[in-house]
Design an enzyme around this catalytic site. Structure first.
Site, mmCIF file in Angstrom:
data_model
loop_
_atom_site.group_PDB
_atom_site.id
_atom_site.type_symbol
_atom_site.label_atom_id
_atom_site.label_comp_id
_atom_site.label_asym_id
_atom_site.label_seq_id
_atom_site.Cartn_x
_atom_site.Cartn_y
_atom_site.Cartn_z
ATOM 1 C CD GLU A 129 -2.813 1.273 2.303
ATOM 2 O OE1 GLU A 129 -2.606 0.426 3.197
ATOM 3 O OE2 GLU A 129 -3.700 2.192 2.098
ATOM 4 N N GLY A 146 2.679 2.395 10.849
ATOM 5 C CA GLY A 146 2.525 1.754 12.011
ATOM 6 C C GLY A 146 2.329 0.147 11.804
ATOM 7 C CG HIS A 148 -6.654 0.459 12.560
ATOM 8 N ND1 HIS A 148 -7.292 1.715 12.342
ATOM 9 C CD2 HIS A 148 -6.028 0.454 11.257
ATOM 10 C CE1 HIS A 148 -6.978 2.040 11.147
ATOM 11 N NE2 HIS A 148 -6.379 1.392 10.492
ATOM 12 C CD GLU A 149 -3.173 -2.258 10.823
ATOM 13 O OE1 GLU A 149 -3.792 -2.293 9.505
ATOM 14 O OE2 GLU A 149 -2.643 -0.994 10.991
HETATM 15 N N1 PHE Z 1 -3.225 0.756 5.983
HETATM 16 C C1 PHE Z 1 -2.293 0.868 6.954
HETATM 17 C C2 PHE Z 1 -3.521 1.191 8.240
HETATM 18 O O1 PHE Z 1 -3.558 2.312 8.323
HETATM 19 C C3 PHE Z 1 -1.351 2.213 7.172
HETATM 20 C C4 PHE Z 1 -0.323 2.129 5.883
HETATM 21 C C5 PHE Z 1 -0.300 2.599 4.767
HETATM 22 C C6 PHE Z 1 0.719 1.111 6.325
HETATM 23 C C7 PHE Z 1 0.689 2.699 3.943
HETATM 24 C C8 PHE Z 1 1.924 1.048 5.193
HETATM 25 C C9 PHE Z 1 1.881 1.964 4.096
HETATM 26 O O2 PHE Z 1 -3.969 0.315 8.593
HETATM 27 ZN ZN ZN Z 2 -5.977 1.462 8.667
#
Ligand code: PHE
Ligand code: ZN
Length: 867
Positions: A122, A262, A298-299
């Site tokens: 991402e 994070g 969250h994840e």
């Molecule tokens: N999508 C992740 C989160 O908020 C954050 C993230 C974004 C990590 C881009 C890595 C790179 O849970």
């Molecule tokens: Zn997220």
């Protein structure tokens, strides 16, 4: 410095192919990685060229249905691979390319961390692994074969289920993974390494057993229990609250030292910054334990809000992030104190998001254009996005909101959706039984498009004879870049009247959607108007302007039944005190009233309500104070805080000692118990130390070698502002104790860098040369450089030395890691709010960022700063 062409929401077009299946073969060799990819493609219209993305890939082969392609039919330009003359029926495109993860310091795509290979895709990292459309609306079923040396990489992980393991000749082995759920490329993950596994399991309500596996480096196994328990609590909560179960047989979490953010929600293979996994009470503070629990949640929650339903394009980022933050906030509120959680979240919103909204990088929750999407992982997308969902929840009530969520999930499961889809589904679900919505949905959507923090102004009139109370409400959102004119928004305003003994009558929810409106509250007879408790629980993310007498504020502080409003009343007084001190005009009346009220709270509450009391005593953050000052004088604010702490320490000395006495007996209670006592201890130490109390330095110093990391760090923070042998000794003791644990040592780097010493700049430069400083680890960079940026006297030195140093460091970091560098640049975003002299030195520093080699990520932010 010129900007490049932005990507625009208005230009969105679906991709002209379907890509139902992907088979990847990833061959990990000692000096490079060879990736062979089979994309099964189905043209959705005739004769369109196929455009794939690829960054820093060496293309070694290209074939359609096994036949090598004629070189005249394809071209590679920049990060695009364009193929023409393709069949009008489904076909398989095979690409073979090699990549070099061993020299990839960007921490995007495939890279090394310690001895392991790991990925971060991402938002647009997958194009660094192989050629692919790499956009979130292209969903495929994935099969991944990983082959590697058996000794160097005994563990080979990817998404989904491991369906086959093969022992190959000459010390090589392979594992085949299959993910049955279609997913976009940004959720792809792969990890290879010599990792230790900690295993547990969870049985879902419908009776399926899920294997939970945590993977860490050797030696870190003892620090995984908290993360594992947090995962189980998250799974449980999502089942109870949203009726959402986990959908695969295994759930993997890998802890990685080198990580830009994070954590990452890759389908069934979360990758975490190791500081958000490895922890227990001895190695992490209470605050860190709670944060770890919430990030694990969250994840995990992303599995539904993000993975099963993903984003159509990156303009919809808040669709998954705002919603998932809203979910993790409620999770923490349910497990711990809802009041304290709301207060913490509001304080954070004000100090980060409001600040962003007031500066040159302000943008809507749903931006309409961007250059580098990495720059939009912001507090506006995340935290303001969560506030929008919270407002929907407030407007609809819990029951109807939950029906809306169920509609959203059933309507969009397995697809890539937009924020409009979400809002519409919530509204449809909420009104499924013929109810009316109660507000204008189209108008509500403005919240997504309009940047800036609305200002809500409340004026009151009260007619003594009849007791008639009238509110005059006004709202106005200040201009932000490219949005000079704003329209009124739907503001849910929770309010109640507070008498001397508490709330009078019911709480009301006003839905204020005009620029201006007069609202009759009705007759409230009495000798004087009752205190007005407004924006209870912070029901809308706005700044409030309302004249309030000292008596009224004190009444709210003493008698409001909403803990948020009580806290807010205290904060209002603290802000007044600190701003007056910063202007060298201390306000004796407010100061003595606040001291009196705080003394009362210290006496009335006991340590059982320690967390509530601790937030009540907390001082407003710097950013929040800066927002009230014109021009901003950071040094004066810094001094004001310290002098006020010392006044509080003197005035409340005996109460604070009594409090400490009560706290000590709770110190050793394991988290979450005892956390209130420990945070109160931190407050008491910091105030008493500021007041020169004789006993405190020794007690604080002692805590640094004690069993509680919370107390150790509270002690270090309190000692930090006091030059003296105890401070130096405390830092030395902490270093000696933790020098072999990088995750914990980062806290030491941070403390060293943020300690205001006269030779501080030189010492920070030395830290960058420290043998245990890892310049490739964003955590370490953030500890030292972030610590320094929080070191008010040094960073804001009027000779500009602090600004220059940071600008030079950003240029340096940018060469290795643009994502981390571009986030740091934002420290300069408020340069226009300072007095001229400071503006000039800050501008000079910003000028240093104008180097030709600057990455496009960082350049985009610099251009915004200067605009
Ligand atoms: N999508 C992740 C989160 O908020 C954050 C993230 C974004 C990590 C881009 C890595 C790179 O849970
Ligand atoms: Zn997220």
């Amino acid at each position: 410095m010129v900007a490049v062409d932005p990507i625009r929401l208005a230009d969105y077009k679906p991709w002209p192919f379907a890509l139902p299946e992907i088979a990847l073969d990833v061959d990990l060799r000692s000096d490079q990685v060879v990736v062979t990819s089979d994309l099964s493609l189905e043209p959705l219209s005739t004769n369109v060229p196929l455009i794939l993305r690829g960054v820093e890939l060496t293309l070694d082969g290209l074939a359609v249905d096994g036949e090598p392609l004629d070189p005249s039919t394809w071209i590679q330009e920049g990060d695009r691979l364009t193929v023409t003359g393709l069949p009008d029926r489904p076909f398989v495109l095979t690409t073979r390319c090699s990549i070099d993860p061993f020299n990839n310091t960007s921490l995007e795509g495939l890279y090394t961390s310690g001895g392991m290979l790991t990925t971060q895709c991402e938002a647009e990292g997958f194009r660094r692994i192989t050629f692919h459309p790499d956009r979130p609306d292209v969903l495929s079923r994935w099969r991944v074969r990983i082959e590697a040396d058996r000794h160097r990489y005994p563990v080979l992980l990817s998404n989904g289920n491991a369906v086959q393991s093969l022992e190959l000749g000459s010390d090589r082995h392979a594992v085949l993974w299959e993910d049955p759920f279609p997913k976009p490329s940004y959720l792809f993950a792969l990890v290879a390494g010599d990792l230790r596994e900690i295993r547990d399991s969870f049985t879902t309500t419908s009776g399926r057993t899920v294997a939970l596996r945590l993977h860490v480096e050797a030696g870190d196994e003892p620090f995984t229990a908290h993360a594992m328990e947090s995962l189980k609590r998250s799974m449980q909560w999502d089942e109870c609250t949203y009726n959402l179960e986990y959908d695969l047989d295994e759930y993997n979490i890998v802890a990685v030292r080198h990580f830009n953010m994070g954590a990452m929600e890759n389908k069934s293979l979360n990758i975490f910054n190791s500081k958000l996994v490895l922890a227990d009470a001895e190695t992490a503070t209470d605050g860190e334990l709670e944060r770890i629990e919430s990030v694990i949640a969250h994840e995990y929650f992303h599995n539904w809000s993000g993975n099963r339903i993903t984003c159509r394009d990156w303009f919809q980022l808040s669709l998954k992030e705002g919603l998932t933050v809203f979910r993790d906030q409620n999770f923490t509120a349910d497990l711990h104190s809802a009041a304290v959680k709301r207060i913490d979240d509001v304080a954070m919103l004000r100090n980060t998001q409001f600040r962003e909204d007031a500066g040159p990088t302000a943008h809507p929750v749903k931006p309409s254009e961007y250059q580098a999407i990495d720059n939009f992982y912001t507090t506006t997308i995340y935290e303001k996005g969560a506030e929008l969902i919270r407002m929907l929840h407030t407007l609809l009530g819990s029951k109807r909101f939950m029906r809306g969520m169920a509609t959203y999930v059933s309507r969009f499961d397995g697809t890539a959706a937009t924020t409009e889809d979400f809002v519409q589904a919530i509204a449809d679900g909420a009104c499924a039984n013929g109810e009316t919505l109660g507000f204008d949905l189209e108008q509500f959507k403005r919240w997504y498009h309009q940047a800036g923090t609305p200002q809500l102004t409340v004026e009151r009139s009260w007619e003594a004879r009849s007791g008639r109370l009238t509110l005059h409400l006004r709202q106005q959102t200040p201009p932000t870049p490219e949005q000079p004119v704003k329209q009124p928004l739907v503001l849910p305003i929770a309010m109640a009247l507070i008498g001397s003994t508490g709330r009078q009558g019911e709480e009301r929810l006003l839905v204020f959607d005009q620029e201006e409106q007069v609202i009759e509250i009705g007759a409230v007879p009495g000798p004087q108007p009752p205190a007005l408790s407004i924006l209870r629980r912070f029901s809308a993310p706005v700044t409030l302007q309302m004249d309030m007498t000292l008596e009224e504020t004190l009444q709210l502080l003493a008698a409001d039944d909403d803990p948020f409003s009580r806290w807010e009343a205290g904060q209002r007084l603290s802000r007044q005190v600190l701003l007056a001190r910063a202007a060298a005009e201390p306000d004796a009346t407010v100061e003595s009233a606040l001291i009196h009220a705080l003394r009362q709270s210290l006496v009335d509450m006991d340590v059982q309500q320690g967390s509530e009391l601790a937030v009540l005593l907390s001082l407003p953050g710097m950013a929040e104070l800066e927002a009230c000052q014109e021009p901003v004088d950071p040094l004066a604010l810094f001094d004001a805080m310290q002098s006020w702490r010392s006044v509080l320490g003197c005035e409340l000395k005996s109460e604070l000692h009594d409090l400490l006495e009560q706290c000590r007996s709770q110190w050793s209670q394991p988290w979450p118990k005892g956390q209130g006592a420990r945070s109160l201890t931190g407050v008491a130490w910091s105030w008493l130390l500021a007041a020169g109390d004789a006993q405190t330095p020794a007690e604080a110093l002692n805590a640094v070698s004690g069993p509680s990391m919370t107390l150790a760090r509270a002690a270090l923070r309190a000692l930090q502002r006091h030059a003296g042998p105890e401070r130096e000794e405390a830092l030395r003791v902490f270093y000696d104790r933790w020098k072999d644990k990088p995750v914990i040592l980062d806290a030491w780097f941070g403390l060293e860098a943020s300690t205001p010493r006269s030779d501080g700049l030189k010492r920070v430069k030395d830290l960058l040369e420290h043998p245990r400083f890892d310049p490739l680890a964003p955590n370490a960079l953030r500890a030292v450089l972030g610590g320094f940026m929080a070191n008010v006297p040094l960073f804001h030195a009027i000779d500009g030395s602090g600004y220059t140093f940071i600008a030079e460091q950003i240029v340096d970091v940018d060469q290795r890691n643009p994502v981390t560098a571009s986030r740091m640049v934002k420290v300069f975003s408020r340069w226009r709010s300072y007095a001229l002299e400071r503006q000039l030195v800050m501008q000079e520093a910003i000028q240093l960022l104008d180097v030709p080699a600057l990455s496009s990520n960082t350049r985009e932010v610099v251009v915004m700063l200067k605009a």
